[in-house]
Design an enzyme around this catalytic site. Sequence first.
Site, PDB file in Angstrom:
ATOM      1  N   GLU A 216     -13.710   0.069   3.190  1.00 27.17           N
ATOM      2  CA  GLU A 216     -14.832   1.025   3.238  1.00 27.17           C
ATOM      3  C   GLU A 216     -15.839   0.624   4.309  1.00 27.17           C
ATOM      4  O   GLU A 216     -16.357   1.463   5.044  1.00 27.17           O
ATOM      5  CB  GLU A 216     -15.537   1.079   1.882  1.00 27.17           C
ATOM      6  CG  GLU A 216     -14.748   1.823   0.828  1.00 27.17           C
ATOM      7  CD  GLU A 216     -15.446   1.775  -0.526  1.00 27.17           C
ATOM      8  OE1 GLU A 216     -15.851   2.838  -1.004  1.00 27.17           O
ATOM      9  OE2 GLU A 216     -15.593   0.674  -1.095  1.00 27.17           O
TER      10      GLU A 216
ATOM     11  N   SER B 271     -18.260  -3.912  -9.580  1.00 26.35           N
ATOM     12  CA  SER B 271     -19.446  -3.070  -9.690  1.00 26.35           C
ATOM     13  C   SER B 271     -20.470  -3.802 -10.551  1.00 26.35           C
ATOM     14  O   SER B 271     -20.110  -4.578 -11.428  1.00 26.35           O
ATOM     15  CB  SER B 271     -19.050  -1.747 -10.336  1.00 26.35           C
ATOM     16  OG  SER B 271     -20.156  -1.165 -10.999  1.00 26.35           O
TER      17      SER B 271
ATOM     18  N   LYS C  49     -14.434  -1.759 -12.783  1.00 23.58           N
ATOM     19  CA  LYS C  49     -14.233  -1.388 -11.385  1.00 23.58           C
ATOM     20  C   LYS C  49     -13.747  -2.532 -10.499  1.00 23.58           C
ATOM     21  O   LYS C  49     -14.099  -3.680 -10.684  1.00 23.58           O
ATOM     22  CB  LYS C  49     -15.548  -0.859 -10.772  1.00 23.58           C
ATOM     23  CG  LYS C  49     -15.982   0.480 -11.274  1.00 23.58           C
ATOM     24  CD  LYS C  49     -15.120   1.636 -10.780  1.00 23.58           C
ATOM     25  CE  LYS C  49     -15.240   1.876  -9.295  1.00 23.58           C
ATOM     26  NZ  LYS C  49     -16.529   2.480  -8.935  1.00 23.58           N
TER      27      LYS C  49
END
Length: 460
Positions: free
Chosen positions: A292, A279, A285
């Site tokens: 996704e 991130s 993260k």
Amino acid sequence: MNPQKTWSQRFESSLNPEIERFNASIGFDIELIEYDLTGSIAHAKMLAKTGIISEDDREKLISGLETIRQEYRNGEFNPGIESEDVHFAVERRLTELVGDAGKKLHTARSRNDQVGTDTRLYLRDRIARIRQQIRNFQTVLLDLAERHVETPIPGYTHLQRAQPISLAHHLLAYFEMSQRDWERLGEIAKRVNVSPLGCGALAGTTFPIDRHYTAELLGFDRPYANSLDGVSDRDFAIEFLNAASLIMVHLSRLSEEIILWASQEFSFVRLKDNCATGSSIMPQKKNPDVPELVRGKAGRVFGHLQGMLVLMKALPLAYNKDLQEDKEALFDAVKTVQGCLEAMTILFREGLEFHTQRLAEAVAEDFSNATDVADYLAAKGVPFREAYNLVGKVVRTCLESGKLLKDLTLDEWQALHPKFESDIYESISPQQVIAARNSFGGTGFDRVREALAVARELVR
Ligand code: ARG
């Protein structure tokens, strides 16, 4: 009169430049060029074989078309909007290269049968590549499954813990789906592989052409039997988009599971650094971008299927310019499916690490062995429904006292039902619960090993 245009002298003035841009497909149908050249070479051979053009013209056409192929591959052939589409672009360049012979290529042919031929040749190629990619993906799934036959994982229904299963069994479910995808593409390929070449604009031609010969040269199984159908049929594209959509459904379901499993809540799998992303703001993260994106890209492929159905509905015979809209949908679906298969193959080959310890704990800390207690009694002659009700009561008492089934003492078991004996503990251990489901197609380890062997044989 626009001197650059291939259209007839019927036109007195040139096209409005905005309309010219609006009308042109060269921006995307250049993707078909190799197939256009191959189709044109077959057409030229046929024209000479049937005496419609001379051997000399045939040689000129073939060498000109091969020159264009080289130019294109070297990045030297970049036709602009004024060419309208790939077919006109090739014909213009050919005439520049070989003179008058180039003007004979379009004898007994229309762009309508030509574009249909190109699109089928393109799709036939891509279907073969996608099927190979499915095989690669399946092989990676099997490699992973082989390492995890005896790795337990909670099995779910309604996303509630149901019964523990073998992780390999779970992965093999996706193998089965992709096997259907592979087969489905093979069935569609038969209907893709029919030649519209020689259907002309819509009605056939006055020339003594040999459609069977061009079909054979291009590796088609046969020519279309009806010229109107031949130039306007796009069923094969819809069938492909349907198959592509199902591939995306399967990849998307698998992606969703990886995303869930990689969450802190599940922690069943860890994404390795080579296949995960960070991130820009939260330093801790690690994001599952690959699955996704695959999940997200499914939407555009379904959209292309829908778009193509709407495009075809109520289209009168035969060719209509609407059909030019088939290509971007098809090209994008092909690219998307290929990209997703490739990314998922890499992810499953080198990007995942299962937390086997965590998985073993997960299946030992819940009531997913409750069915097995009921089965235990049923196997000893207690009617299943009676056993089921009894176990329901046991689970409730356990929940109240914060115990698991394995924590009950033998006295407690026997107070519940005299048929319980000391082997109940073994019967409800996760390994045994999985191993015992040995019905055909079940998760029992022996069955999973058999299924793996059958699957290996299929992809060999
Ligand atoms: N660019 C056109 C297409 O993609 C080629 C066929 C055009 N035929 C016609 N009669 N205008 O469909």
